[in-house]
Design an enzyme around this catalytic site. Structure first.
Site, PDB file in Angstrom:
ATOM      1  N   HIS A 169       0.749  -1.243  -0.241  1.00 44.45           N
ATOM      2  CA  HIS A 169      -0.240   0.004   0.089  1.00 44.45           C
ATOM      3  C   HIS A 169       0.793   1.164   0.049  1.00 44.45           C
ATOM      4  O   HIS A 169       0.286   2.158  -0.277  1.00 44.45           O
ATOM      5  CB  HIS A 169      -0.875  -0.097   1.270  1.00 44.45           C
ATOM      6  N   ASP A 206       3.416   9.339  -0.820  1.00 43.37           N
ATOM      7  CA  ASP A 206       2.236   8.858  -0.476  1.00 43.37           C
ATOM      8  C   ASP A 206       2.047   7.699  -1.537  1.00 43.37           C
ATOM      9  O   ASP A 206       2.075   7.880  -2.691  1.00 43.37           O
ATOM     10  CB  ASP A 206       0.961   9.509  -0.235  1.00 43.37           C
TER      11      ASP A 206
HETATM   12  P1  ADQ Z   1      -3.282   6.231   4.847  1.00 43.39           P
HETATM   13  O1  ADQ Z   1      -1.849   6.632   4.935  1.00 43.39           O
HETATM   14  O2  ADQ Z   1      -4.003   6.102   5.906  1.00 43.39           O
HETATM   15  O3  ADQ Z   1      -3.118   4.962   4.030  1.00 43.39           O
HETATM   16  P2  ADQ Z   1      -5.115   7.313   2.986  1.00 43.39           P
HETATM   17  O4  ADQ Z   1      -4.894   6.576   1.677  1.00 43.39           O
HETATM   18  O5  ADQ Z   1      -5.548   8.798   2.555  1.00 43.39           O
HETATM   19  O6  ADQ Z   1      -3.857   7.107   3.951  1.00 43.39           O
HETATM   20  O7  ADQ Z   1      -6.188   6.895   3.571  1.00 43.39           O
HETATM   21  C1  ADQ Z   1      -6.911   7.401   4.611  1.00 43.39           C
HETATM   22  C2  ADQ Z   1      -8.522   6.851   4.884  1.00 43.39           C
HETATM   23  O8  ADQ Z   1      -8.859   7.378   6.330  1.00 43.39           O
HETATM   24  C3  ADQ Z   1      -9.568   7.532   4.021  1.00 43.39           C
HETATM   25  O9  ADQ Z   1     -10.366   6.747   3.678  1.00 43.39           O
HETATM   26  C4  ADQ Z   1     -10.049   8.800   4.875  1.00 43.39           C
HETATM   27  O10 ADQ Z   1     -11.460   8.996   4.539  1.00 43.39           O
HETATM   28  C5  ADQ Z   1      -9.823   8.100   6.213  1.00 43.39           C
HETATM   29  N1  ADQ Z   1      -9.678   9.292   7.172  1.00 43.39           N
HETATM   30  C6  ADQ Z   1      -8.636  10.245   7.238  1.00 43.39           C
HETATM   31  N2  ADQ Z   1      -8.824  11.016   8.186  1.00 43.39           N
HETATM   32  C7  ADQ Z   1      -9.983  10.655   8.718  1.00 43.39           C
HETATM   33  C8  ADQ Z   1     -10.485  11.060   9.817  1.00 43.39           C
HETATM   34  N3  ADQ Z   1     -10.271  12.438  10.680  1.00 43.39           N
HETATM   35  N4  ADQ Z   1     -11.641  10.445  10.299  1.00 43.39           N
HETATM   36  C9  ADQ Z   1     -11.951   9.455   9.659  1.00 43.39           C
HETATM   37  N5  ADQ Z   1     -11.596   9.035   8.587  1.00 43.39           N
HETATM   38  C10 ADQ Z   1     -10.532   9.503   8.078  1.00 43.39           C
HETATM   39  C11 ADQ Z   1      -2.260   3.944   3.432  1.00 43.39           C
HETATM   40  C12 ADQ Z   1      -1.329   4.414   2.242  1.00 43.39           C
HETATM   41  C13 ADQ Z   1      -2.028   5.414   1.236  1.00 43.39           C
HETATM   42  C14 ADQ Z   1      -3.091   4.253   0.461  1.00 43.39           C
HETATM   43  C15 ADQ Z   1      -3.892   3.689   1.643  1.00 43.39           C
HETATM   44  C16 ADQ Z   1      -4.555   2.510   0.694  1.00 43.39           C
HETATM   45  O11 ADQ Z   1      -0.263   5.400   3.207  1.00 43.39           O
HETATM   46  O12 ADQ Z   1      -1.059   5.982   0.408  1.00 43.39           O
HETATM   47  O13 ADQ Z   1      -3.902   5.266  -0.379  1.00 43.39           O
HETATM   48  O14 ADQ Z   1      -2.999   2.889   2.614  1.00 43.39           O
HETATM   49  O15 ADQ Z   1      -3.668   1.642  -0.002  1.00 43.39           O
END
Ligand code: ADQ
Length: 466
Positions: free
Chosen positions: A154, A361
């Site tokens: 990921h 990311d």
């Molecule tokens: P993350 O680093 O966690 O994921 P991201 O892909 O942006 O980053 O996913 C975050 C998820 O958490 C989103 O679905 C978002 O809606 C949710 N989220 C964020 N802040 C929140 C909050 N305050 N309250 C509730 N929900 C919240 C890792 C990798 C990424 C990759 C994903 C999936 O670092 O690059 O995209 O896995 O593979």
């Protein structure tokens, strides 16, 4: 159809819950199969962990294992979070390698394999997720598991020179060759993997199969995504919720700029708030005309670098509000908590601009969720880091270098001034992509490739973004 066995460090707690990128995507990715989801329960014990707990909920069976305190520290806090996470995100100076950590990482992977192997049936297919579990495939193979096993990373796969700073880089990469299929987020990550194999292991690529270490593995990019239609529908409904209405009321006629990230040093939050300060400094007309809402729930609070970054961010945000605030208006609102996803989608839809500016990311699902949440008639503008995997697909976002504070400030200015026709055009291009490249397509393309070894590589990969 055989069962799908998903293995990840953490297991989603309910079919209805929302918690972080991986869990969100996996929960959306279930189809009609029986699914077993195996991983750590989140519980830490002082004693050696008891038996694996099995919980059934419809087609989903969760298998949960507790971790003993020393394993939790060595495997999770130290090796995964303080070695692999920084190195794979190009922050080699933050990596704190130690042999005991590496040993704990391998020990937990072995333990997971020993717990999982006896529960497997011959026609199960296995899908292992993320950097916590790279050696799991090898551990399962040693236990004579010969089912198809796929692995999906990921986070980014770093350039060879960066990965080589990790003392155990070769063993780690060699472990990937015990899978049948290795999936990366983008072509860039795939290329970095190929480069590593070529330079460090004398290997080569042939039709999507990578040869090295006297063996081979298939590898391709499978950009993860969201349930686009569902997010769009939920965002439209969320606009009428109490929280979204309260946020809108609090804005009066000011425009909302939103950022939503886990509080993590990879997300570029310090540069981002500096860019806001730069904009307010050089464009006084915005001082009372915008509200920047940064939502950032704390994560990994036990790790010192996270504590340091949080303190730095607190100080900067305080300074900006002190400098540009009025008794009745603070330009920056900073909220350290989680929200239900529906609420977040409502917030996205109420925003004119999203700042998604990670320094690195793997993908960034917030960027995709923001686009899908917009009102098609009056969409907001996405300002997106070129170092997020999502930038390879969302090409009509305003793409920025997240290290360039002036460039982010300029993009924010441009986004705030952008006429509705241009906003619509950019949004429609991104939505057309997300409509076909959703989380279901991601799941199907990975599982098809895993089950049909000859299928994708000759014809070119259907999910390849470039
Ligand atoms: P993350 O680093 O966690 O994921 P991201 O892909 O942006 O980053 O996913 C975050 C998820 O958490 C989103 O679905 C978002 O809606 C949710 N989220 C964020 N802040 C929140 C909050 N305050 N309250 C509730 N929900 C919240 C890792 C990798 C990424 C990759 C994903 C999936 O670092 O690059 O995209 O896995 O593979």
């Amino acid at each position: 159809m055989g069962r799908l066995v998903i293995v990840s460090n953490r297991v989603g707690s309910s079919l209805k819950s929302n918690e972080g990128g991986l869990a969100t995507a996996m929960l959306a990715a279930f189809d009609q199969r029986q699914v077993i989801w195996f991983g750590w329960s989140g519980k830490v014990t002082d004693e050696p962990p008891g038996p694996t707990r099995v919980q059934r909920e419809g087609r989903l069976t969760r298998m949960l294992v507790d971790l003993e305190h020393t394993d939790y520290e060595g495997y999770y806090l130290e090796f995964a979070n303080c070695v692999l996470w920084p190195v794979f995100h190009y922050r080699v100076n933050l990596a704190e390698y130690g042999r005991e950590r590496w040993a704990a990482y391998n020990r937990v992977n072995e333990m997971f394999a020993e717990r999982l192997a006896p529960a497997l049936e011959p026609d199960d297919i296995l899908w292992v997720h993320d950097y916590h579990l790279i050696p799991l495939g090898s551990a399962l193979r040693r236990l004579r598991v010969d089912n198809p096993i796929g692995f999906f990373l990921h986070i980014p796969f770093p350039a060879p020179e960066v990965l080589a700073t990790l003392p155990v880089h070769e063993t780690l990469v060699r472990a990937l060759f015990d899978y049948d299929l290795v999936g990366f987020q983008t072509e860039n990550d795939l290329q970095a993997f190929r480069d590593y194999v070529q330079r460090e292991a004398g290997g080569w690529t042939e039709d999507g199969t990578i040869h090295a270490f006297g063996t081979s593995v298939r590898a391709a990019s499978f950009p993860i995504s969201i349930d686009t239609r569902l997010v769009a529908a939920r965002a439209a409904r969320a606009m009428s919720t109490r929280q979204a209405a309260r946020l809108r009321d609090s804005l009066s006629d000011r425009r909302l700029v939103i950022g939503v990230d886990r509080l993590d040093y990879t997300k570029g939050l310090v540069h981002r708030v500096d860019a806001v300060e730069r904009l307010l400094e050089s464009n006084p007309q915005y001082r009372r005309a915008i509200v920047v809402l940064q939502i950032a729930p704390p994560s990994r609070e036990d790790v010192s670098e996270y504590q340091r970054m949080r303190a730095e961010l607190d100080a900067r945000i305080g300074r900006i509000n002190g400098r540009f605030g009025d008794p009745d208006h603070l330009p920056l609102r900073y909220v350290n908590r989680s929200f239900r996803q529906d609420t977040l989608f409502g917030f996205y839809r109420a925003s004119r601009v999203a700042l998604v500016t990670p320094l690195r990311d793997g993908m960034n699902l917030v960027a995709k969720e923001f686009v899908a949440s917009q009102d098609p008639d009056d969409p907001g503008v996405l300002v997106l880091s070129r170092f997020a995997g999502a930038a390879r697909e969302l090409k009509t976002a305003l793409i920025v270098n997240p290290f360039d504070v002036d460039q982010i400030a300029d993009a924010l200015d441009r986004a705030l001034a952008m006429p509705v026709e241009e906003r619509r055009e950019r949004y429609e291009t991104m939505m057309a992509h997300l409509d076909t490249h959703d989380v279901h397509a991601w799941r199907d393309s990975f599982l098809d490739a895993l089950q049909h070894p000859d299928g994708i590589f000759t014809a070119g990969h259907p999910m390849a973004a470039e």
